[in-house]
Design a protein around this motif. Structure first.
Motif, PDB file in Angstrom:
ATOM      1  N   UNK A  38       1.964  45.094  35.541  1.00 25.66           N
ATOM      2  CA  UNK A  38       2.550  44.959  36.876  1.00 25.66           C
ATOM      3  C   UNK A  38       1.809  43.854  37.630  1.00 25.66           C
ATOM      4  N   UNK A  39       2.527  43.217  38.522  1.00 22.74           N
ATOM      5  CA  UNK A  39       1.963  42.233  39.438  1.00 22.74           C
ATOM      6  C   UNK A  39       2.824  42.330  40.693  1.00 22.74           C
ATOM      7  N   UNK A  40       2.355  43.105  41.681  1.00 20.32           N
ATOM      8  CA  UNK A  40       3.179  43.460  42.832  1.00 20.32           C
ATOM      9  C   UNK A  40       2.409  43.295  44.143  1.00 20.32           C
ATOM     10  N   UNK A  41       3.172  43.129  45.216  1.00 19.37           N
ATOM     11  CA  UNK A  41       2.566  43.121  46.540  1.00 19.37           C
ATOM     12  C   UNK A  41       2.195  44.553  46.904  1.00 19.37           C
ATOM     13  N   UNK A  42       1.096  44.696  47.640  1.00 20.83           N
ATOM     14  CA  UNK A  42       0.635  46.012  48.068  1.00 20.83           C
ATOM     15  C   UNK A  42       0.014  45.878  49.456  1.00 20.83           C
ATOM     16  N   UNK A  43      -0.341  47.008  50.026  1.00 22.62           N
ATOM     17  CA  UNK A  43      -1.038  47.045  51.311  1.00 22.62           C
ATOM     18  C   UNK A  43      -2.308  47.868  51.107  1.00 22.62           C
ATOM     19  N   UNK A  44      -3.442  47.308  51.510  1.00 23.58           N
ATOM     20  CA  UNK A  44      -4.705  48.029  51.489  1.00 23.58           C
ATOM     21  C   UNK A  44      -4.885  48.660  52.864  1.00 23.58           C
ATOM     22  N   UNK A  45      -4.981  49.986  52.913  1.00 24.12           N
ATOM     23  CA  UNK A  45      -5.236  50.693  54.164  1.00 24.12           C
ATOM     24  C   UNK A  45      -6.700  51.127  54.181  1.00 24.12           C
ATOM     25  N   UNK A  46      -7.455  50.594  55.122  1.00 24.90           N
ATOM     26  CA  UNK A  46      -8.881  50.900  55.246  1.00 24.90           C
ATOM     27  C   UNK A  46      -9.080  51.832  56.435  1.00 24.90           C
ATOM     28  N   UNK A  47      -9.622  53.013  56.157  1.00 28.33           N
ATOM     29  CA  UNK A  47      -9.863  54.018  57.183  1.00 28.33           C
ATOM     30  C   UNK A  47     -11.282  53.885  57.730  1.00 28.33           C
ATOM     31  N   UNK A  48     -11.425  54.042  59.044  1.00 28.91           N
ATOM     32  CA  UNK A  48     -12.750  54.080  59.678  1.00 28.91           C
ATOM     33  C   UNK A  48     -12.891  55.388  60.450  1.00 28.91           C
ATOM     34  N   UNK A  49     -14.046  56.002  60.308  1.00 24.09           N
ATOM     35  CA  UNK A  49     -14.420  57.176  61.106  1.00 24.09           C
ATOM     36  C   UNK A  49     -15.659  56.774  61.885  1.00 24.09           C
ATOM     37  N   UNK A  50     -15.452  56.381  63.134  1.00 25.99           N
ATOM     38  CA  UNK A  50     -16.566  55.819  63.901  1.00 25.99           C
ATOM     39  C   UNK A  50     -16.989  54.516  63.241  1.00 25.99           C
ATOM     40  N   UNK A  51     -18.296  54.332  63.007  1.00 25.24           N
ATOM     41  CA  UNK A  51     -18.764  53.079  62.404  1.00 25.24           C
ATOM     42  C   UNK A  51     -18.649  53.040  60.878  1.00 25.24           C
ATOM     43  N   UNK A  52     -18.221  54.144  60.261  1.00 25.90           N
ATOM     44  CA  UNK A  52     -18.133  54.210  58.805  1.00 25.90           C
ATOM     45  C   UNK A  52     -16.718  53.883  58.347  1.00 25.90           C
ATOM     46  N   UNK A  53     -16.607  52.884  57.494  1.00 26.12           N
ATOM     47  CA  UNK A  53     -15.297  52.447  57.012  1.00 26.12           C
ATOM     48  C   UNK A  53     -15.276  52.409  55.494  1.00 26.12           C
ATOM     49  N   UNK A  54     -14.099  52.663  54.942  1.00 28.41           N
ATOM     50  CA  UNK A  54     -13.897  52.456  53.524  1.00 28.41           C
ATOM     51  C   UNK A  54     -13.844  50.959  53.260  1.00 28.41           C
ATOM     52  N   UNK A  55     -13.788  50.594  52.038  1.00 31.56           N
ATOM     53  CA  UNK A  55     -13.688  49.178  51.708  1.00 31.56           C
ATOM     54  C   UNK A  55     -13.826  48.955  50.216  1.00 31.56           C
ATOM     55  N   UNK A  56     -13.734  47.710  49.825  1.00 34.17           N
ATOM     56  CA  UNK A  56     -13.881  47.345  48.419  1.00 34.17           C
ATOM     57  C   UNK A  56     -13.995  45.836  48.329  1.00 34.17           C
ATOM     58  N   UNK A  57     -14.428  45.385  47.173  1.00 35.59           N
ATOM     59  CA  UNK A  57     -14.506  43.945  46.933  1.00 35.59           C
ATOM     60  C   UNK A  57     -13.210  43.499  46.264  1.00 35.59           C
ATOM     61  N   UNK A  58     -12.604  42.412  46.718  1.00 36.64           N
ATOM     62  CA  UNK A  58     -11.385  41.938  46.062  1.00 36.64           C
ATOM     63  C   UNK A  58     -11.690  41.443  44.649  1.00 36.64           C
ATOM     64  N   UNK A  59     -10.742  41.677  43.755  1.00 36.29           N
ATOM     65  CA  UNK A  59     -10.840  41.138  42.399  1.00 36.29           C
ATOM     66  C   UNK A  59     -11.628  41.974  41.417  1.00 36.29           C
ATOM     67  N   UNK A  60     -12.238  43.084  41.851  1.00 38.73           N
ATOM     68  CA  UNK A  60     -13.008  43.927  40.929  1.00 38.73           C
ATOM     69  C   UNK A  60     -12.063  44.749  40.055  1.00 38.73           C
ATOM     70  N   UNK A  61     -12.479  45.042  38.818  1.00 38.46           N
ATOM     71  CA  UNK A  61     -11.689  45.894  37.931  1.00 38.46           C
ATOM     72  C   UNK A  61     -11.791  47.332  38.415  1.00 38.46           C
ATOM     73  N   UNK A  62     -10.630  47.900  38.785  1.00 33.63           N
ATOM     74  CA  UNK A  62     -10.618  49.236  39.354  1.00 33.63           C
ATOM     75  C   UNK A  62      -9.404  50.012  38.874  1.00 33.63           C
ATOM     76  N   UNK A  63      -9.446  51.317  39.103  1.00 33.64           N
ATOM     77  CA  UNK A  63      -8.303  52.188  38.863  1.00 33.64           C
ATOM     78  C   UNK A  63      -7.820  52.637  40.235  1.00 33.64           C
TER      79      UNK A  63
END
Length: 153
Positions: free
Chosen positions: A81-106
């Motif tokens: 697959x090669x598709x458009x997607x949306x990354x939703x990053x949640x923050x709880x106060x100063x703590x946020x999710x995140x990730x590095x672009x281009x890393x091998x992930x599931x």
């Protein structure tokens, strides 16, 4: 002697792993695609805390992205697959999710109408490093085998 304690300034999260994500996706009313690959996006769009008020963070940041890899199709990660997607990053106060672009992930990508959404929560989410252990857990769950959450719930 007097001892005082101030409130803890840390986010406390329950253990969470691929089996937890699989079980939550399976019981959801939403459709999830499990994809081993990489997500490309503009890293400068990730939420960053401000020195003057670190708690002044948006609760949710949506970032356009491109997801490519192999989707779990049947018993294996096989269909490209090669598709458009949306990354939703949640923050709880100063703590946020995140990730590095281009890393091998599931990714456990949620289908919302025409949109494919990847969630990065402050306490973990639906994205895991693409390791043999992560794939083993996902495939074991998918094939109806042992699907043990990180912590019994």
């Amino acid at each position: 002697m007097s001892v005082s304690a101030s409130p803890a300034a840390a986010l406390s999260c329950l253990p969470w792993g691929p089996a937890d994500a699989y079980l939550q996706a399976a019981k959801s009313d939403s459709v999830y695609n499990i994809i081993a690959g990489e997500l490309r996006f503009d890293e400068s769009l990730l939420p960053r805390s401000h020195a003057d008020n670190p708690n002044d963070m948006p609760p949710l940041t949506r970032i356009p992205a491109q997801l490519s890899g192999k989707v779990l199709d049947g018993e294996y990660f096989s269909s490209r697959v090669n598709v458009q997607a949306v990354l939703e990053v949640e923050c709880l106060g100063p703590w946020c999710g995140g990730m590095a672009p281009g890393a091998d992930q599931v990714f456990f990508a949620e289908q919302r109408g025409q949109e494919l959404v990847i969630r990065a929560g402050a306490c973990g989410g639906f994205v895991f490093a693409d390791t043999s252990e992560v794939r083993r857990q996902v495939l074991e769950c998918h094939r109806g085998g042992a699907c043990e959450p990180a912590m019994p719930r």
